[in-house]
Design an enzyme around this catalytic site. Structure first.
Site, mmCIF file in Angstrom:
data_model
loop_
_atom_site.group_PDB
_atom_site.id
_atom_site.type_symbol
_atom_site.label_atom_id
_atom_site.label_comp_id
_atom_site.label_asym_id
_atom_site.label_seq_id
_atom_site.Cartn_x
_atom_site.Cartn_y
_atom_site.Cartn_z
ATOM 1 N N VAL A 28 54.000 79.145 -19.373
ATOM 2 C CA VAL A 28 53.518 79.269 -20.623
ATOM 3 C C VAL A 28 52.310 78.736 -20.990
ATOM 4 C CG1 VAL A 28 54.422 79.433 -23.158
ATOM 5 C CG2 VAL A 28 56.091 79.239 -21.285
ATOM 6 N N GLY A 86 65.295 72.650 -30.533
ATOM 7 C CA GLY A 86 64.179 72.400 -30.295
ATOM 8 C C GLY A 86 62.946 73.175 -31.169
ATOM 9 N N SER A 100 64.254 79.819 -17.265
ATOM 10 C CA SER A 100 62.785 79.736 -16.966
ATOM 11 C C SER A 100 62.700 80.563 -15.581
ATOM 12 C CB SER A 100 62.303 78.461 -16.528
ATOM 13 O OG SER A 100 61.312 78.211 -15.613
ATOM 14 N N PRO A 112 60.964 82.669 -18.711
ATOM 15 C CA PRO A 112 59.536 82.541 -18.785
ATOM 16 C C PRO A 112 58.924 82.203 -17.382
ATOM 17 C CG PRO A 112 60.271 81.029 -20.068
ATOM 18 C CD PRO A 112 61.536 81.700 -19.521
ATOM 19 N N LYS A 128 66.802 73.267 -14.788
ATOM 20 C CA LYS A 128 67.071 74.907 -15.321
ATOM 21 C C LYS A 128 67.912 75.628 -14.625
ATOM 22 C CE LYS A 128 64.531 75.669 -18.454
ATOM 23 N NZ LYS A 128 64.790 75.470 -19.861
ATOM 24 N N ALA A 158 59.316 77.259 -29.195
ATOM 25 C CA ALA A 158 59.973 77.284 -30.585
ATOM 26 C C ALA A 158 58.954 77.517 -31.764
ATOM 27 C CB ALA A 158 60.952 76.439 -30.807
#
Length: 351
Positions: free
Chosen positions: A197, A14, A131, A194, A170, A20
């Site tokens: 974002v 990705g 996530s 995370p 996820k 990324a």
């Protein structure tokens, strides 16, 4: 405790994505050779931001043709790599077919990457971008957590294909990753979890939900009021650094909540309004009942509104700080730099 050799190539799935891109930037600055499996290696429009980074750095980047759903398509790119970052997974809140658009790429993609790691002779560590969505499904879930706080020990049990399918994708992908990791002893898995974002990416024209929400704020979609939607936020650059530390620190292990601030849409709107007073940005709360009424017309389900609006959101990020050594930027800096980037690139109209 294995030491990762950064003179060996590093695989980043990705690589053209939002998170990324900043990770690749960090790795290139460290002089790494990056193996980037992408769907269309010859599409220079897709890779131009990465190519510009590589030209300015001591590192280099090499593209390979691969697809998340094609078994074995990561084998060639993984040759010689000790460190693998699996960041590729679709993030979209409005999809027509959750199984096909979210779950299959997340679950089968994770399986394909990790099975390629099993077949390789070189891989020592895999860092998976999971996530906070794999920890909780709805903000209401936090009421049942110890201290009403998200921690790495908790798993999302309330999402499904029909309700919060992104969070479900996820969750099943990370669970599958741990299952595969625990069945072998060649490489170690570390996961990064995370929250929402935000912050400037390497490509100001990226297609990500974060960019979409910023554009909506700039257009005035929330000028009548912002929903009382509490979320965690993290700067994409701090998140990239967390990935790098998870990949290179010898004693990194387990899951890591990467979230700088317990925040809200209201706080984000207030930061932008103060810096950009000319934009039609909400300064007041949108009543929950009103959002519930209009939910279907703005791409939300009423169940989602009922279980998320008005509930607190709190996560414990102490493991990321103490064990990984992550430092977090102030929220204000992140939001203003993000909005600035989109205005300067013409993504949001200048006012």
């Amino acid at each position: 405790m294995e030491k990762i050799d950064l003179t060996k190539p590093v695989l980043v799935t990705g690589a053209t994505g939002y998170v990324a891109g900043r990770l690749v930037e960090k790795l290139l600055a460290e002089g790494a050779t990056i193996h980037a499996p992408v769907r269309s290696p010859d599409n220079k429009e897709k890779t131009k931001y990465l190519d510009e980074l590589a030209d300015k750095s001591s590192g280099s980047i090499k593209y390979f043709k691969a697809d998340l759903l094609d078994e074995g398509s990561y084998d060639e790119a993984m040759k010689g790599c000790e460190l693998v970052f699996h960041t590729a997974s679709p993030f979209s809140l409005n999809v027509e077919d959750p199984q096909k658009d979210l779950v299959d790429p997340a679950l089968k993609g994770t399986r394909n990457v990790l099975e390629a790691a099993n077949r390789s002779e070189s891989v020592k560590r895999v860092v998976l971008t999971s996530s906070c969505a794999a920890i909780y499904g709805d903000a209401k879930d936090t009421l049942d957590m110890p201290n009403q706080t998200l921690t790495e020990e908790i798993w999302n049990t309330t999402s499904s294909l029909d309700h919060q399918p992104y969070s479900y994708s996820k969750t099943v992908a990370e669970k599958e990753a741990w299952k595969i990791a625990n069945a072998q002893d060649q490489w170690k898995l570390v996961t990064i979890n995370p929250s929402f974002v935000v912050g400037p990416g390497i490509n100001p024209h990226a297609t990500s939900e974060s960019f979409e929400i910023m554009k909506q704020v700039g257009r005035g979609d929330f000028k009548m009021g912002a929903p009382e939607f509490n979320i965690g936020c993290v700067d994409v650059r701090d998140l990239a650094n967390a990935h790098f530390l998870a990949g290179t620190k010898p004693d990194a292990e387990g899951r890591h909540i990467i979230s700088a601030h317990n925040s809200s849409f209201m706080e984000i709107a207030a930061i932008i309004k103060e810096a950009y007073p000319n934009y039609p940005i909400a300064t007041r709360k949108l009543p929950k009942f009103l959002l519930w009424l209009i939910a279907p017309s703005v791409g939300m389900t009423r169940k989602m509104v009922a279980k998320n609006i008005g509930y607190p959101w709190k996560a414990d990020n102490s493991k990321s700080v103490q064990q990984l050594g992550v430092t977090y930027r102030p929220m204000k800096e992140t939001i203003i730099e993000f909005f600035d980037q989109l205005v300067n690139a013409g993504v949001i109209e200048k006012k």
